[in-house]
Write an enzyme that holds these catalytic residues in place. Structure first.
Site, PDB file in Angstrom:
ATOM      1  N   ARG A 239      47.616  44.185  41.158  1.00 29.44           N
ATOM      2  CA  ARG A 239      48.340  45.088  40.253  1.00 29.44           C
ATOM      3  C   ARG A 239      48.581  46.435  40.905  1.00 29.44           C
ATOM      4  O   ARG A 239      47.928  46.822  41.884  1.00 29.44           O
ATOM      5  CB  ARG A 239      47.562  45.281  38.954  1.00 29.44           C
ATOM      6  CG  ARG A 239      46.188  45.939  39.137  1.00 29.44           C
ATOM      7  CD  ARG A 239      46.203  47.420  38.838  1.00 29.44           C
ATOM      8  NE  ARG A 239      44.928  48.063  39.138  1.00 29.44           N
ATOM      9  CZ  ARG A 239      44.667  48.678  40.273  1.00 29.44           C
ATOM     10  NH1 ARG A 239      45.566  48.728  41.235  1.00 29.44           N
ATOM     11  NH2 ARG A 239      43.485  49.246  40.472  1.00 29.44           N
TER      12      ARG A 239
ATOM     13  N   GLU B 196      45.791  57.657  35.773  1.00 28.54           N
ATOM     14  CA  GLU B 196      44.775  57.523  36.828  1.00 28.54           C
ATOM     15  C   GLU B 196      43.530  58.328  36.483  1.00 28.54           C
ATOM     16  O   GLU B 196      43.640  59.491  36.075  1.00 28.54           O
ATOM     17  CB  GLU B 196      45.374  58.016  38.149  1.00 28.54           C
ATOM     18  CG  GLU B 196      44.924  57.234  39.344  1.00 28.54           C
ATOM     19  CD  GLU B 196      45.395  55.773  39.298  1.00 28.54           C
ATOM     20  OE1 GLU B 196      44.547  54.911  38.994  1.00 28.54           O
ATOM     21  OE2 GLU B 196      46.570  55.511  39.556  1.00 28.54           O
ATOM     22  N   HIS B 197      42.370  57.701  36.662  1.00 23.65           N
ATOM     23  CA  HIS B 197      41.083  58.317  36.318  1.00 23.65           C
ATOM     24  C   HIS B 197      41.017  58.648  34.831  1.00 23.65           C
ATOM     25  O   HIS B 197      40.374  59.607  34.424  1.00 23.65           O
ATOM     26  CB  HIS B 197      40.822  59.568  37.180  1.00 23.65           C
ATOM     27  CG  HIS B 197      40.479  59.229  38.608  1.00 23.65           C
ATOM     28  ND1 HIS B 197      39.237  58.789  38.984  1.00 23.65           N
ATOM     29  CD2 HIS B 197      41.243  59.229  39.727  1.00 23.65           C
ATOM     30  CE1 HIS B 197      39.239  58.554  40.297  1.00 23.65           C
ATOM     31  NE2 HIS B 197      40.445  58.800  40.770  1.00 23.65           N
TER      32      HIS B 197
ATOM     33  N   GLY C 287      43.543  49.216  47.027  1.00 26.17           N
ATOM     34  CA  GLY C 287      43.789  49.752  45.689  1.00 26.17           C
ATOM     35  C   GLY C 287      44.768  48.919  44.882  1.00 26.17           C
ATOM     36  O   GLY C 287      45.268  49.370  43.856  1.00 26.17           O
TER      37      GLY C 287
ATOM     38  N   SER D 226      43.849  45.913  43.859  1.00 23.92           N
ATOM     39  CA  SER D 226      42.923  45.092  43.094  1.00 23.92           C
ATOM     40  C   SER D 226      42.859  43.620  43.513  1.00 23.92           C
ATOM     41  O   SER D 226      43.001  42.714  42.694  1.00 23.92           O
ATOM     42  CB  SER D 226      43.226  45.202  41.598  1.00 23.92           C
ATOM     43  OG  SER D 226      42.017  45.017  40.922  1.00 23.92           O
ATOM     44  N   SER D 227      42.601  43.424  44.779  1.00 26.47           N
ATOM     45  CA  SER D 227      42.325  42.062  45.240  1.00 26.47           C
ATOM     46  C   SER D 227      41.049  41.552  44.591  1.00 26.47           C
ATOM     47  O   SER D 227      40.884  40.345  44.393  1.00 26.47           O
ATOM     48  CB  SER D 227      42.198  42.025  46.764  1.00 26.47           C
ATOM     49  OG  SER D 227      41.032  42.695  47.196  1.00 26.47           O
TER      50      SER D 227
ATOM     51  N   ASP E 290      41.958  46.582  35.721  1.00 24.82           N
ATOM     52  CA  ASP E 290      42.369  45.603  36.729  1.00 24.82           C
ATOM     53  C   ASP E 290      42.302  44.178  36.205  1.00 24.82           C
ATOM     54  O   ASP E 290      43.211  43.372  36.399  1.00 24.82           O
ATOM     55  CB  ASP E 290      41.486  45.723  37.979  1.00 24.82           C
ATOM     56  CG  ASP E 290      41.531  47.114  38.569  1.00 24.82           C
ATOM     57  OD1 ASP E 290      42.330  47.944  38.091  1.00 24.82           O
ATOM     58  OD2 ASP E 290      40.746  47.383  39.500  1.00 24.82           O
TER      59      ASP E 290
ATOM     60  N   TYR F  29      33.388  59.238  43.203  1.00 26.55           N
ATOM     61  CA  TYR F  29      33.727  58.611  41.920  1.00 26.55           C
ATOM     62  C   TYR F  29      32.685  58.994  40.863  1.00 26.55           C
ATOM     63  O   TYR F  29      33.031  59.451  39.773  1.00 26.55           O
ATOM     64  CB  TYR F  29      33.801  57.092  42.111  1.00 26.55           C
ATOM     65  CG  TYR F  29      34.148  56.299  40.887  1.00 26.55           C
ATOM     66  CD1 TYR F  29      35.467  56.229  40.422  1.00 26.55           C
ATOM     67  CD2 TYR F  29      33.164  55.597  40.189  1.00 26.55           C
ATOM     68  CE1 TYR F  29      35.785  55.480  39.302  1.00 26.55           C
ATOM     69  CE2 TYR F  29      33.480  54.849  39.060  1.00 26.55           C
ATOM     70  CZ  TYR F  29      34.790  54.788  38.628  1.00 26.55           C
ATOM     71  OH  TYR F  29      35.092  54.045  37.516  1.00 26.55           O
TER      72      TYR F  29
HETATM   73  P1  ADP Z   1      40.673  46.192  45.969  1.00 28.27           P
HETATM   74  O1  ADP Z   1      40.238  45.523  44.699  1.00 28.27           O
HETATM   75  O2  ADP Z   1      41.381  47.464  45.726  1.00 28.27           O
HETATM   76  O3  ADP Z   1      41.451  45.300  46.864  1.00 28.27           O
HETATM   77  P2  ADP Z   1      37.832  46.202  46.373  1.00 28.27           P
HETATM   78  O4  ADP Z   1      36.955  46.891  47.359  1.00 28.27           O
HETATM   79  O5  ADP Z   1      37.570  46.405  44.938  1.00 28.27           O
HETATM   80  O6  ADP Z   1      39.338  46.582  46.748  1.00 28.27           O
HETATM   81  O7  ADP Z   1      37.765  44.621  46.618  1.00 28.27           O
HETATM   82  C1  ADP Z   1      37.916  44.079  47.899  1.00 28.27           C
HETATM   83  C2  ADP Z   1      36.840  43.037  48.127  1.00 28.27           C
HETATM   84  O8  ADP Z   1      37.109  41.867  47.320  1.00 28.27           O
HETATM   85  C3  ADP Z   1      36.817  42.508  49.555  1.00 28.27           C
HETATM   86  O9  ADP Z   1      36.040  43.330  50.385  1.00 28.27           O
HETATM   87  C4  ADP Z   1      36.194  41.126  49.358  1.00 28.27           C
HETATM   88  O10 ADP Z   1      34.795  41.224  49.222  1.00 28.27           O
HETATM   89  C5  ADP Z   1      36.752  40.695  48.022  1.00 28.27           C
HETATM   90  N1  ADP Z   1      37.977  39.874  48.182  1.00 28.27           N
HETATM   91  C6  ADP Z   1      39.184  40.100  47.639  1.00 28.27           C
HETATM   92  N2  ADP Z   1      40.074  39.144  47.983  1.00 28.27           N
HETATM   93  C7  ADP Z   1      39.416  38.280  48.785  1.00 28.27           C
HETATM   94  C8  ADP Z   1      39.780  37.091  49.475  1.00 28.27           C
HETATM   95  N3  ADP Z   1      41.009  36.609  49.427  1.00 28.27           N
HETATM   96  N4  ADP Z   1      38.818  36.462  50.209  1.00 28.27           N
HETATM   97  C9  ADP Z   1      37.569  36.957  50.259  1.00 28.27           C
HETATM   98  N5  ADP Z   1      37.176  38.068  49.644  1.00 28.27           N
HETATM   99  C10 ADP Z   1      38.060  38.749  48.915  1.00 28.27           C
HETATM  100 MG    MG Z   2      38.859  46.319  43.293  1.00 30.08          MG
END
Ligand code: ADP
Ligand code: MG
Length: 390
Positions: free
Chosen positions: A31, A37-38, A129, A131-132, A177, A227
């Site tokens: 997203r 924000e915040h 940022g 939100s993976s 998120d 934070y």
């Molecule tokens: P953001 O949510 O902004 O991308 P975060 O630090 O909250 O950053 O989350 C990133 C973490 O999520 C990665 O360091 C990993 O641990 C996990 N992650 C996300 N996507 C994957 C993926 N495709 N495979 C393995 N780990 C993942």
């Molecule tokens: Mg995250």
């Protein structure tokens, strides 16, 4: 990659990894937060949009019937396993804690997916940022729904995913998120009231405009306490103003009671209170295709995050300055940093016909200003998590 291309990709990769075809496939988007924000931890509003970048998972029941789930990620060397005969606890590799936490949440509700082989792939850049992490959690939850045939309410699913991030990844995140990844709707932003958890879909399907995401490709490593420090300052402001949270204070009340706060805490509160007002306003402007007004609110948001909240950095500021330079006449209505700050991405509201030219201009100017190559991409508002197969 489109969701269709991603599905073909993960199917082929699953076949290579496990030697058979997957029976279940689920996906969940990352997203971008358009404004707000915040504000989440101040009971305020946020206005995120699901993007056309996804975490996708393919799975099949284990042929030997063992109660073990194996998660493999195309981006990680080590697999994460869960032995369902034992209590699920955080473990290594660390990335596995996001799916582990989600599995634990389902088990606590009496929903057991049984032993699985899983392969996952993500087009959401990790740690930028976008939100993976929520995409990974919500995708895991949606996969379990596919496998068990038991779906849970999307809000409950988002809260389960948030709890996984709190308890298993140790990240005290808000609800934005996971909510947008679970509840996003194609062609819509999601106005979310973090106090009541009430959501409202905001249509944004005018083909004349688009959102551009500019990844500064920097992430400043700070002491890590920023934070928590901002949160504490907001709590101090609310306490000194005699309210539960900054949601309960208007800009006028803040000005009238300025003397009760230190100069620094006053500025922190000024950002939060201004941003809580700007966010539903921006939703209103977007709903009525008032792009210039929406863009102005985005610029105002950035200025407050930079000057009052002090969570921007020179690279994010450089992108916004470049955008302001291109201006309305060049096709940019507004631009701001998005996410927690200190690096990561900016989001810009632009005229769709100018996308390519704007992306090129920003890339070139950013390279000159900072010496760094930015990654620029656009996305339409995407749908939330879906079961693709199963
Ligand atoms: P953001 O949510 O902004 O991308 P975060 O630090 O909250 O950053 O989350 C990133 C973490 O999520 C990665 O360091 C990993 O641990 C996990 N992650 C996300 N996507 C994957 C993926 N495709 N495979 C393995 N780990 C993942
Ligand atoms: Mg995250």
């Amino acid at each position: 990659m489109t969701l269709q291309e991603l599905t073909a990709h993960i199917t082929a990769e699953f076949q290579k990894t496990y030697g058979r075809a997957p029976s279940y496939i689920a996906a969940a988007p990352g997203r971008v937060n358009v404004i707000g924000e915040h504000t989440d931890y101040n009971d305020g509003f946020v206005l995120p949009m699901a993007i056309e970048f996804y975490t996708i998972m393919a799975a099949d029941k284990r042929p030997d019937g063992a109660g073990i789930i194996t998660f493999r990620s195309t981006s990680q060397p080590d697999a994460a396993t869960i032995d369902l005969s034992q209590p699920v606890k955080p473990s290594t590799p660390k990335w596995g804690n996001y799916p582990r936490g989600v599995v634990a949440g389902f088990l606590a509700r009496g929903i057991n997916p049984g032993g699985l082989d899983v392969l996952l792939h993500s087009t959401v850049p990790l740690g930028s940022g976008l939100s993976s992490s929520a995409a990974l959690e919500v995708c895991t939850a949606t996969l379990i729904e596919a496998v068990t045939g038991q779906t849970i309410d999307p809000i409950e699913k988002a809260l389960l995913a948030q709890k996984a991030e709190h308890d298993f990844a140790n990240v005290p995140c808000g609800i934005m998120d996971q909510f947008i990844s679970a509840l996003g709707r194609e062609g819509h932003l999601l106005l979310l009231d973090c106090r009541t958890r009430k959501t409202e879909l905001v249509p944004m399907n005018d083909p004349a405009v688009a959102l551009l995401i500019i990844n500064t490709n920097v992430k400043h490593e700070l002491s890590g306490g920023e934070y928590a420090e901002r949160r504490a300052q907001c709590e101090e402001a609310a306490r000194n103003l005699g309210v539960k949270s900054l949601r309960d204070v208007t800009a006028e009340q803040l000005e009238a009671n300025k003397g009760k706060l230190s100069e620094l805490v006053y500025r922190r509160a000024r950002h939060v209170i201004g941003e809580i007002t700007r966010t539903p306003q921006a939703a209103k402007e977007i709903r009525t295709s008032n792009w210039t007004a929406a863009g102005q609110l985005m610029y105002a948001s950035h200025a407050a995050l930079r000057d009052d909240y002090e969570v921007s950095c020179k690279e994010l500021d450089a992108v916004v300055e470049i955008a302001e330079g291109i201006g309305n006449t060049g096709g940019i209505y507004g631009c701001r940093m998005t996410g927690g700050g200190f690096g990561g991405c900016c989001v810009a509201l632009v005229k769709a016909v100018e996308i390519k030219s704007i992306a090129k201009q920003i890339e070139a100017a950013y390279k000159i200003k900072t010496g760094i190559a930015a990654t620029v991409f656009s996305s339409r508002p995407a749908a939330g998590a879906t079961i693709i197969k199963g």
